[in-house]
Structure formats: structure tokens, C-alpha cells
Scaffold this motif. Structure first.
Motif, PDB file in Angstrom:
ATOM      1  N   ILE A 132       0.844  -1.334   0.030  1.00 21.95           N
ATOM      2  CA  ILE A 132       0.108   0.013   0.100  1.00 21.95           C
ATOM      3  C   ILE A 132       1.016   1.296   0.337  1.00 21.95           C
ATOM      4  CG2 ILE A 132      -1.765   1.237   1.187  1.00 21.95           C
ATOM      5  CD1 ILE A 132      -2.436  -1.560   0.064  1.00 21.95           C
ATOM      6  N   GLY A 133       0.914   2.100  -0.977  1.00 24.28           N
ATOM      7  CA  GLY A 133       1.671   3.300  -1.140  1.00 24.28           C
ATOM      8  C   GLY A 133       2.707   2.981  -2.188  1.00 24.28           C
ATOM      9  N   THR A 134       2.435   2.916  -3.371  1.00 25.04           N
ATOM     10  CA  THR A 134       3.536   2.625  -4.484  1.00 25.04           C
ATOM     11  C   THR A 134       4.471   3.787  -4.573  1.00 25.04           C
ATOM     12  OG1 THR A 134       1.680   1.456  -5.573  1.00 25.04           O
ATOM     13  CG2 THR A 134       3.707   2.029  -6.881  1.00 25.04           C
ATOM     14  N   GLY A 135       4.042   4.842  -4.408  1.00 17.45           N
ATOM     15  CA  GLY A 135       4.765   6.155  -4.563  1.00 17.45           C
ATOM     16  C   GLY A 135       5.577   6.250  -5.726  1.00 17.45           C
ATOM     17  N   SER A 136       6.963   6.208  -5.564  1.00 17.65           N
ATOM     18  CA  SER A 136       7.858   6.302  -6.677  1.00 17.65           C
ATOM     19  C   SER A 136       8.039   4.932  -7.549  1.00 17.65           C
ATOM     20  CB  SER A 136       9.307   6.507  -6.181  1.00 17.65           C
ATOM     21  OG  SER A 136       9.780   5.390  -5.484  1.00 17.65           O
ATOM     22  N   GLY A 137       7.590   3.727  -6.602  1.00 16.56           N
ATOM     23  CA  GLY A 137       7.567   2.571  -7.249  1.00 16.56           C
ATOM     24  C   GLY A 137       8.902   1.705  -7.025  1.00 16.56           C
ATOM     25  N   ILE A 193      -0.928  -0.691  -4.370  1.00 18.64           N
ATOM     26  CA  ILE A 193      -1.737   0.314  -4.757  1.00 18.64           C
ATOM     27  C   ILE A 193      -1.176   1.727  -4.545  1.00 18.64           C
ATOM     28  CG2 ILE A 193      -4.000   0.940  -4.163  1.00 18.64           C
ATOM     29  CD1 ILE A 193      -4.626  -1.778  -3.333  1.00 18.64           C
ATOM     30  N   GLU A 194      -1.684   2.744  -5.327  1.00 16.72           N
ATOM     31  CA  GLU A 194      -1.360   4.187  -4.907  1.00 16.72           C
ATOM     32  C   GLU A 194      -2.558   4.995  -5.075  1.00 16.72           C
ATOM     33  OE1 GLU A 194       1.416   6.252  -3.959  1.00 16.72           O
ATOM     34  OE2 GLU A 194      -0.059   7.476  -4.121  1.00 16.72           O
ATOM     35  N   ARG A 195      -2.827   6.127  -4.330  1.00 16.82           N
ATOM     36  CA  ARG A 195      -3.821   6.933  -4.426  1.00 16.82           C
ATOM     37  C   ARG A 195      -3.705   7.917  -5.340  1.00 16.82           C
ATOM     38  NH1 ARG A 195      -3.738  11.217  -0.556  1.00 16.82           N
ATOM     39  NH2 ARG A 195      -5.828  11.409  -0.899  1.00 16.82           N
ATOM     40  N   GLY A 236      -6.051   3.868  -6.316  1.00 18.56           N
ATOM     41  CA  GLY A 236      -7.019   3.837  -5.181  1.00 18.56           C
ATOM     42  C   GLY A 236      -6.882   3.962  -3.928  1.00 18.56           C
ATOM     43  N   ASP A 237      -7.949   3.639  -3.166  1.00 20.69           N
ATOM     44  CA  ASP A 237      -7.476   3.626  -1.466  1.00 20.69           C
ATOM     45  C   ASP A 237      -6.930   2.380  -1.124  1.00 20.69           C
ATOM     46  OD1 ASP A 237      -7.534   3.801   1.155  1.00 20.69           O
ATOM     47  OD2 ASP A 237      -9.610   4.396   1.280  1.00 20.69           O
ATOM     48  N   GLY A 238      -5.762   2.024  -0.936  1.00 22.24           N
ATOM     49  CA  GLY A 238      -5.387   0.884  -0.299  1.00 22.24           C
ATOM     50  C   GLY A 238      -5.712   0.591   1.001  1.00 22.24           C
ATOM     51  N   SER A 239      -6.343   1.467   1.717  1.00 17.63           N
ATOM     52  CA  SER A 239      -6.573   1.067   3.157  1.00 17.63           C
ATOM     53  C   SER A 239      -8.243   0.237   3.090  1.00 17.63           C
ATOM     54  CB  SER A 239      -6.984   2.343   3.749  1.00 17.63           C
ATOM     55  OG  SER A 239      -8.055   2.980   3.700  1.00 17.63           O
ATOM     56  N   LEU A 272      -1.211   7.619   6.109  1.00 21.28           N
ATOM     57  CA  LEU A 272      -2.003   6.997   4.814  1.00 21.28           C
ATOM     58  C   LEU A 272      -3.302   7.454   5.100  1.00 21.28           C
ATOM     59  CD1 LEU A 272      -2.160   3.768   3.551  1.00 21.28           C
ATOM     60  CD2 LEU A 272      -3.327   3.320   5.947  1.00 21.28           C
ATOM     61  N   ILE A 273      -3.853   7.749   3.833  1.00 19.36           N
ATOM     62  CA  ILE A 273      -4.947   8.591   3.686  1.00 19.36           C
ATOM     63  C   ILE A 273      -6.099   7.750   3.023  1.00 19.36           C
ATOM     64  CG2 ILE A 273      -6.096  10.585   2.961  1.00 19.36           C
ATOM     65  CD1 ILE A 273      -3.346  12.190   3.061  1.00 19.36           C
ATOM     66  N   GLY A 274      -7.250   7.621   3.740  1.00 24.19           N
ATOM     67  CA  GLY A 274      -8.239   6.859   3.270  1.00 24.19           C
ATOM     68  C   GLY A 274      -9.444   6.417   4.251  1.00 24.19           C
TER      69      GLY A 274
END
Ligand code: SAM
Length: 221
Positions: A93-98, A114-116, A140-143, A215-217
């Protein structure tokens, strides 16, 4: 295996990367597969070219959308705590830069990440494709339970700070699976390892302090 031209990954880049990995080993990174992946993945390609000369410092950097690529020690620590085996199903959860995704994919796991932020998702996807690394990247929202039908996952890694363990994620963990997640307030979090026991309960182990973006969601901040 990642193969790049010297223009993209020069001897200077490779040397700097090797020195960074040695520094991480001195800080306690011992898992051979993690060390191999850290040496293989060109971190300088995951950050803005203006930071290229700093890419192999043990530092976080901005990647746009108010987000950061995690410090290499954090990436190495979280990956080491997961004990990833080839072929395992891993959810990030949180791909960011990859970059973290590339490390996990390089270790031979079947990764869903998953990345928002769509912009970050798109550039991470482009970079993983360019490196020839296979991963299923979603927006999307990974949470939430977005990846539910793709689970259960052997390992789950959350790379943003959560106020509590999202139950939607805990439910996606396989029996004997491990989740690594930073939990705390917006300023500071304690890394936690959660292991799902055969009776479905969790063994929760608090580890050390870290500092992540939130983590936002739905089941987060
Ligand atoms: N793993 C990343 C890397 O290697 O660059 C570092 C990620 S950064 C510290 C955390 C990322 O989590 C940010 O890109 C942020 O947008 C993302 N994020 C925060 N809340 C999220 C959520 N609910 N679902 C998916 N991604 C989320």
C-alpha cells in the motif's frame, strides 16, 4: 534480472549504490535476497533527475504530490522484516515512486501495489515496465478492500503511517502471513509486525520508530 545501458546506469551509479548497500549492511540489513535486490535496483531512476547525484544517500526525497520516496534504510528494513520468498503474493500500500515495488518484484514475488495518486501510479508503472519488472499496479485507496479478490496475500507492506491497523488489510492476510505497518500519529510512528495465527488471531509485535507520510483513506487518516 534488470539490464540497463551504461547511459541509464553508469559505473558511477553502480559504485555509489554498492557503497549505500554496504552502509545499510552496517546498519543491520543482513538478508541476502534483500541485499541482492538493493544492489540490482537503480534508485536514481525513481527520483527526479535533479537529485540524481544524491540518490545513493540514505535519505528520503520528494517525488511530487507532497509525497516522498522512502529512505533506503526504511525500504531495506521493511523488506527484511517480511522474509519474502520467490512466488509469494505480496500487497504493497503506497506505490509512491515504485522503488519499494521494484525491490519486491526483483525478489521474485507476485506483487500488487496500490497508490492513491494517479500521477505517481503512472510514473511508477512506466519505470517498472522500463526495468522489465512484473507487478500489478492499481490506483485507489489501499486502506479499503480494493485488492480483496486478488488475495489472500502472504505478505502485506504499508509504506505510509496509519492511525491503526486497517481491518480491511488484516482480513486480506493469509494464515501465517505477515504484515508490516507503521502505526502512530502524524509526526511519528512505531513499525509493527502482525502475524496471522492459524486461529485467525494476530500476533502483534511493536518494533522501532519511523517517520512516514500519512496513510489517507477509508480506514486511515
Ligand atoms: N513505497 C514508496 C516508494 O518506494 O517510493 C514510498 C511511498 S510514500 C512514503 C507513501 C505513499 O503512500 C505515497 O505515495 C502516498 O500517496 C501513498 N498513500 C497514502 N495513503 C494511501 C492509500 N490509502 N492508498 C494508497 N496509497 C496511499
Amino acid at each position: 534480472m534488470i539490464e540497463l545501458s551504461l547511459e541509464l546506469d553508469s559505473y558511477k551509479d553502480k559504485g555509489a549504490r554498492r557503497r549505500l548497500v554496504e552502509e545499510l549492511q552496517q546498519k543491520g540489513i543482513v538478508d541476502k535476497q534483500v541485499i541482492r535486490a538493493l544492489n540490482a535496483v537503480p534508485r536514481h531512476l525513481f527520483i527526479h533527475k535533479d537529485f540524481r547525484s544524491h540518490a545513493y544517500l540514505d535519505k528520503a526525497f520528494p517525488i511530487g504530490d507532497g509525497q516522498t520516496i522512502s529512505q533506503p534504510y526504511t525500504v531495506a528494513y521493511q523488506t527484511q522484516m517480511l522474509h519474502i520468498q520467490k512466488g509469494e503474493k505480496v500487497l504493497e500500500i503506497g506505490t509512491g515512486s515504485g522503488y519499494q515495488a521494484a525491490i519486491i518484484a526483483e525478489m521474485g514475488a507476485q506483487l500488487t501495489s496500490i497508490e492513491r495518486h494517479i500521477g505517481l501510479h503512472e510514473s511508477a508503472k512506466k519505470m517498472l515496465d522500463q526495468l522489465g519488472l512484473k507487478a500489478n499496479l492499481l490506483v485507489g485507496d489501499g486502506s479499503s478492500d480494493l485488492a480483496n479478490e486478488l488475495g489472500p496475500f502472504d505478505k502485506i507492506i504499508v509504506t505510509a503511517g496509519a492511525p491503526k491497523v486497517p481491518m480491511s488489510l488484516a482480513n486480506q492476510l493469509a494464515i501465517s502471513g505477515t504484515m508490516i505497518i507503521p502505526i502512530g500519529n502524524e509526526k511519528e510512528q512505531i513499525m509493527h509486525s502482525l502475524i496471522k495465527k492459524p486461529n485467525g488471531e494476530f500476533e502483534v509485535i511493536p518494533l522501532t520508530k519511523f517517520r512516514f507520510v500519512p496513510l489517507i483513506g477509508e480506514q486511515a487518516w
